[in-house]
Design an enzyme around this catalytic site. Structure first.
Site, short mmCIF file in Angstrom:
data_model
loop_
_atom_site.label_atom_id
_atom_site.label_comp_id
_atom_site.label_asym_id
_atom_site.label_seq_id
_atom_site.Cartn_x
_atom_site.Cartn_y
_atom_site.Cartn_z
N THR A 39 3.48 -33.43 -56.52
CA THR A 39 2.12 -32.89 -56.39
C THR A 39 1.45 -32.76 -57.75
OG1 THR A 39 0.98 -30.81 -55.87
CG2 THR A 39 3.29 -30.63 -56.35
N ASP A 40 0.11 -32.76 -57.74
CA ASP A 40 -0.61 -32.51 -58.99
C ASP A 40 -0.52 -31.04 -59.41
OD1 ASP A 40 -2.29 -31.39 -57.09
OD2 ASP A 40 -4.09 -32.47 -57.71
N GLU A 41 -0.01 -30.19 -58.52
CA GLU A 41 0.07 -28.76 -58.86
C GLU A 41 1.06 -28.51 -59.99
OE1 GLU A 41 0.06 -26.03 -55.54
OE2 GLU A 41 -0.81 -27.56 -54.25
N TYR B 155 6.16 -22.51 -55.87
CA TYR B 155 6.18 -23.85 -55.28
C TYR B 155 6.04 -24.91 -56.36
CZ TYR B 155 4.15 -28.11 -53.27
OH TYR B 155 3.89 -29.42 -52.97
N LYS C 47 8.68 -27.82 -57.71
CA LYS C 47 8.39 -29.26 -57.67
C LYS C 47 8.49 -29.85 -59.09
CE LYS C 47 7.29 -31.56 -54.74
NZ LYS C 47 8.11 -32.35 -53.76
P1 NAD Z 1 5.61 -30.67 -44.90
O1 NAD Z 1 5.89 -29.23 -45.18
O2 NAD Z 1 4.59 -31.02 -43.86
O3 NAD Z 1 6.97 -31.42 -44.48
C1 NAD Z 1 8.17 -31.22 -45.16
C2 NAD Z 1 9.29 -31.77 -44.28
O4 NAD Z 1 10.51 -31.60 -45.01
C3 NAD Z 1 9.46 -31.03 -42.96
O5 NAD Z 1 9.57 -31.93 -41.89
C4 NAD Z 1 10.76 -30.23 -43.14
O6 NAD Z 1 11.49 -30.07 -41.93
C5 NAD Z 1 11.52 -31.10 -44.13
N1 NAD Z 1 12.50 -30.36 -44.93
C6 NAD Z 1 12.33 -29.16 -45.55
N2 NAD Z 1 13.46 -28.80 -46.19
C7 NAD Z 1 14.36 -29.80 -45.99
C8 NAD Z 1 15.71 -30.01 -46.40
N3 NAD Z 1 16.35 -29.13 -47.16
N4 NAD Z 1 16.32 -31.15 -46.02
C9 NAD Z 1 15.69 -32.06 -45.23
N5 NAD Z 1 14.41 -31.90 -44.79
C10 NAD Z 1 13.77 -30.78 -45.17
O7 NAD Z 1 5.22 -31.34 -46.29
P2 NAD Z 1 4.11 -32.44 -46.60
O8 NAD Z 1 2.80 -31.78 -46.71
O9 NAD Z 1 4.30 -33.59 -45.67
O10 NAD Z 1 4.56 -32.86 -48.07
C11 NAD Z 1 5.58 -33.86 -48.25
C12 NAD Z 1 5.87 -33.96 -49.74
O11 NAD Z 1 4.67 -34.29 -50.43
C13 NAD Z 1 6.40 -32.66 -50.35
O12 NAD Z 1 7.38 -32.98 -51.28
C14 NAD Z 1 5.19 -32.08 -51.05
O13 NAD Z 1 5.56 -31.32 -52.17
C15 NAD Z 1 4.44 -33.33 -51.44
N6 NAD Z 1 2.98 -33.19 -51.55
C16 NAD Z 1 2.25 -32.64 -50.54
C17 NAD Z 1 0.87 -32.54 -50.67
C18 NAD Z 1 0.01 -31.97 -49.56
O14 NAD Z 1 -1.20 -31.77 -49.77
N7 NAD Z 1 0.54 -31.76 -48.36
C19 NAD Z 1 0.23 -32.97 -51.84
C20 NAD Z 1 1.02 -33.54 -52.85
C21 NAD Z 1 2.39 -33.65 -52.69
#
Ligand code: NAD
Length: 346
Positions: free
Chosen positions: A131-133, A155, A159
């Site tokens: 993430t950009d965070e 968080y 990350k």
């Molecule tokens: P999300 O919370 O919707 O999904 C996360 C998934 O990971 C879930 O299905 C959960 O069951 C699974 N999970 C959690 N802990 C686990 C573990 N220990 N082992 C296996 N599976 C596990 O997240 P998202 O919004 O789809 O984000 C996905 C990735 O992208 C993350 O790494 C997040 O940091 C990154 N990201 C998200 C955003 C955003 O705006 N949503 C932006 C930038 C980066």
């Protein structure tokens, strides 16, 4: 056709990636612990496909992950498994440390053994989705790949630690890793606890719309399908050791987003204009709340030929339509997780 081991494939971004990979004919093993964040129905269209498998497992479990790598023998790993909600990290940081740090360390360890035992295939890729965070708040201008890390929430700190581990494994063991950092995602199948779905749902339900502080915080919103195209480009065209940033370079204030959603929901539900807007409620700001994020996508355009295709205006309208048309989906999630009714905002 490639074999991709996707972690967190039952979540918001992961499920969009899995749907896209299976549609392209790739073999996918989705390793997901099925936490509260796993989204029912998001993988219905791939369930039953012979090229799709699901393993309910924790990325921090060494023996299960070792066995999964042995059996599936992936060409590419895309790590999206994470605890992803900032507010939850403030309430209880520990799951963020175990998944986002220890889980990543475990995955890297297992992936490195697999890659070494398989003859160090130079085409192997370990793509870590971040993430950009991790860069903290930027008052003006935009983040680039070389921006300094300044995480400010549990968080984003977890990350950031994961990103550092991935780079350490590249430099120390030569594992062909890629880190991607994206801005805030939105689109269909996002959990109702996140800002845009929560605003749409509460507006549709005529509930108050809580906004942290004065609502002038700025975010760079990227449609999830644009992010997925970026991830595909990263593993297909990206170079080991590189970092690619996905965002639009444009920002909108949280207040603008809330008002836009109210206008779109009013129109969808044929209510008089500005009905929703009257329910905006300013609440005490979140501790350590970053004021502004913005990504400069030009390097990803130059190196990967990637750029966001969806404008925020069109993407948001489509997202509002999707949530209004799929109320039974989010109602079942809200009923099983009362937290989103409390009006938390990202
Ligand atoms: P999300 O919370 O919707 O999904 C996360 C998934 O990971 C879930 O299905 C959960 O069951 C699974 N999970 C959690 N802990 C686990 C573990 N220990 N082992 C296996 N599976 C596990 O997240 P998202 O919004 O789809 O984000 C996905 C990735 O992208 C993350 O790494 C997040 O940091 C990154 N990201 C998200 C955003 C955003 O705006 N949503 C932006 C930038 C980066």
């Amino acid at each position: 056709m490639k074999r991709l081991l996707v972690t967190g494939g039952s979540g918001f971004i992961g499920s969009a990636l899995v749907r896209s990979l299976v549609a392209q004919g790739h073999g996918v093993l989705n390793v997901d612990l099925q936490t509260y964040a796993a989204l029912p129905g998001a993988l219905d269209e791939v369930d039953g496909e012979p090229t799709y498998q699901h393993l309910a497992a924790d990325i921090a479990d060494f023996s299960v992950m070792s066995e999964a790598f042995r059996e599936f023998d992936p060409h590419v790993v895309v790590n999206l498994a994470a605890e992803s909600h900032v507010d939850r990290s403030i309430d209880n940081a520990w799951p963020f440390m175990t998944t986002n740090i220890l889980g990543v360390a475990n995955l890297l360890t297992v992936a490195t053994s697999h890659w070494a035992e398989g003859g160090r295939d130079p085409e192997f890729r370990f793509v870590h989705v971040s993430t950009d965070e991790v860069f903290g708040s930027i008052p003006f201008g935009s983040f680039a790949a070389e921006s300094q890390y300044r995480p400010r929430s549990p968080y984003s700190a977890s990350k950031a630690a994961g990103d550092h581990l991935v780079r350490a494994w590249f430099h120390t063991y030569g594992l062909p890793t890629i880190v991607t950092n994206s801005s805030n995602n939105y689109g269909p199948f996002q959990h109702p606890e996140k800002l845009i779905p929560m605003m749409i749902i509460r507006s549709a339900e005529s509930l108050s719309l809580p906004i942290y502080g004065n609502g002038f915080q700025e975010r760079d919103w990227i449609h999830v399908d644009d992010h997925v195209r970026g991830l595909l480009a990263a593993y297909e065209l990206g170079d080991p050791g590189e970092t690619y940033l996905f965002g639009t370079g444009e920002t909108h204030t949280n207040l603008f987003v809330a008002k836009s959603i109210c206008r779109l929901v009013d129109s969808q539900l044929s209510r008089p204009p500005r009905t929703g807007e009257q329910s905006i409620e300013f609440v005490e700001d979140r501790p350590g709340h970053d004021f502004r994020y913005c990504i400069d996508p030009t390097e990803s355009t130059r190196k990967l030929g990637w750029r966001a295709a969806e404008s925020f205006e069109v993407g948001l309208a489509g997202t509002v339509d999707w949530y209004c048309d799929n109320s039974s989906w989010w109602r079942s999630l809200i009923d099983s997780d009362a937290i989103s009714r409390k009006g938390r905002a990202r």
